[in-house]
Design an enzyme around this catalytic site. Structure first.
Site, PDB file in Angstrom:
ATOM      1  CB  THR A   1       5.688   4.538   3.494  1.00 43.60           C
ATOM      2  OG1 THR A   1       6.389   5.428   2.657  1.00 43.60           O
ATOM      3  CG2 THR A   1       6.352   4.472   4.866  1.00 43.60           C
TER       4      THR A   1
ATOM      5  N   GLY B   1       4.709  13.125   2.482  1.00 43.17           N
ATOM      6  CA  GLY B   1       5.474  13.376   3.689  1.00 43.17           C
ATOM      7  C   GLY B   1       5.545  14.834   4.091  1.00 43.17           C
TER       8      GLY B   1
HETATM    9  C1  SD4 Z   1       7.459  10.157   2.073  1.00 47.16           C
HETATM   10  N1  SD4 Z   1       5.653   9.410   3.438  1.00 47.16           N
HETATM   11  O1  SD4 Z   1       8.639   9.955   1.809  1.00 47.16           O
HETATM   12  C2  SD4 Z   1       6.636   8.970   2.491  1.00 47.16           C
HETATM   13  C3  SD4 Z   1       6.057   8.350   1.269  1.00 47.16           C
HETATM   14  C4  SD4 Z   1       4.991   7.375   1.559  1.00 47.16           C
HETATM   15  O2  SD4 Z   1       3.566   5.782   0.946  1.00 47.16           O
HETATM   16  O3  SD4 Z   1       4.464   7.254   2.601  1.00 47.16           O
HETATM   17  N2  SD4 Z   1       4.567   6.645   0.653  1.00 47.16           N
HETATM   18  O4  SD4 Z   1       6.915  11.244   1.991  1.00 47.16           O
END
Ligand code: SD4
Length: 339
Positions: free
Chosen positions: A199, A253
């Site tokens: 992300t 997350g």
């Molecule tokens: C999630 N936090 O959808 C995001 C995924 C993420 O690096 O950060 N990936 O949970």
């Protein structure tokens, strides 16, 4: 864009190597000395001059962070720069965790989540959007053009199309092939590991010293249909207070949501912690609950109003980009689990 490549680049270039428990390569006062001074950075900030523009983002997204940094240098307001920055990754077809080309859910649908926050404290978010690439820009539209903060799914998509966003197929051939390979076992492990996340969360400070942020993702690879993580949730994936500073999260997350991680970091900074100390405390809130942290990653980055930055994560391997004074650095980040 593979995280490993950036880690290699970071170590090869010798930029931003971490020693001890704090992030190094900071152009400003180090977080350690700030911590030792016992001064509230917010009070300190009142007596200092405006910092030069700064952009920081999660992982090794060099081009995205540079785009934001250059935009700031050219006088863009903080939110414009943050959205410009993260859109580089939303449009990068090789990035399988953000925007077009992102990994799909287990049924083969790519759905994106994003949020933005501006210096006034206003914010917007979109959840589970299927056919729009630039979801951070869409989140801004929600903030600016509706009386709401969040639009989800079909409603968000209809709003996007009504506002001139293009309808696109987000599933690239490469992502489709990887998904079809995954289908052979369909092993669903909602674990964050080195292979399935990246992300982009970004914080920017413009020439006026105003702070904004954006966070955008395709979420967990092969997630359950309808699953939404922390990234588009104000307070979890992103939070800022223009008088104090901001924070963004990446990683598992669900764990960030349970501890409202980014809000927590901003409140800790409000109460006197440096960005580094606040990121560490937010990670500690997760790891002290039980042993499950051994199987997932969570990482935070933060910046305060004085332009100091910090970052911390559970497992080795997370890096942060920082653009300041025309230099765009990939900074290695200290981590909790040492063995
Ligand atoms: C999630 N936090 O959808 C995001 C995924 C993420 O690096 O950060 N990936 O949970």
């Amino acid at each position: 864009m593979k995280r490993r490549t950036f880690i290699q680049n970071a170590s090869l270039s010798g930029l931003g190597v971490v020693a001890g428990t704090t992030v190094l390569a900071c152009n400003n006062t180090s977080s350690t000395s700030e911590a030792n001074s016992k001064e509230n950075p917010v009070d300190t900030m009142k007596n200092t001059e405006k910092p030069t523009p700064i952009a920081i983002c999660t992982w090794g997204f060099t081009k995205a962070n540079e785009a934001a940094g250059i935009a700031l240098k050219n006088g863009d307001p903080a939110l414009d720069a943050a959205i410009k920055g993260v859109s580089v990754e939303e449009e990068n077809l090789k990035n399988t965790t953000v925007g077009k080309g992102g990994a799909p859910d287990r049924e083969g649908n790519v759905t994106l989540d994003a949020c933005v926050m501006d210096p006034s404290g206003d914010c917007g978010a979109v959840l589970c959007v299927a056919h729009i690439t630039n979801v951070a820009a869409l989140a801004r539209k929600v903030m600016e053009e509706t009386p709401h903060v969040i639009l989800a799914g079909e409603g968000a998509e209809e709003f996007a199309l009504a506002n001139g966003f293009e309808k696109e197929n987000l599933l690239t051939e490469a992502s489709k092939e990887a998904w079809q390979e995954w289908l052979k076992t369909s092993e669903y492990k909602p674990l964050i590991n080195i292979e399935n996340h990246d992300t982009i969360g970004m914080l920017t400070m413009d020439g006026n010293g105003d702070i904004a942020g954006a966070c955008t993702t395709s979420g967990l690879s092969y997630k359950m249909k309808g699953r939404v993580g922390d990234s588009p949730i104000i307070g979890s994936g992103l939070f800022l207070d223009n008088e104090i500073g901001g924070a963004v999260a990446t990683g598992m997350g669900e764990e960030v949501l349970k501890t409202v991680g980014s809000f927590l970091i901003v409140e800790l900074m409000r109460n006197g912690m440096s960005p580094q100390e606040a990121c560490e405390e937010a990670v500690h809130r997760i790891v002290k609950k039980n042993d499950r942290y051994k199987d997932f990653q969570v990482a935070y980055i933060a910046m305060n109003k004085a332009g100091e930055t910090g970052a911390y994560c559970i497992h080795e391997g997370f890096t942060m980009m920082r653009y300041q004074d025309g230099k765009n650095e990939n900074v290695a980040v200290d981590f909790y689990k040492k063995s």
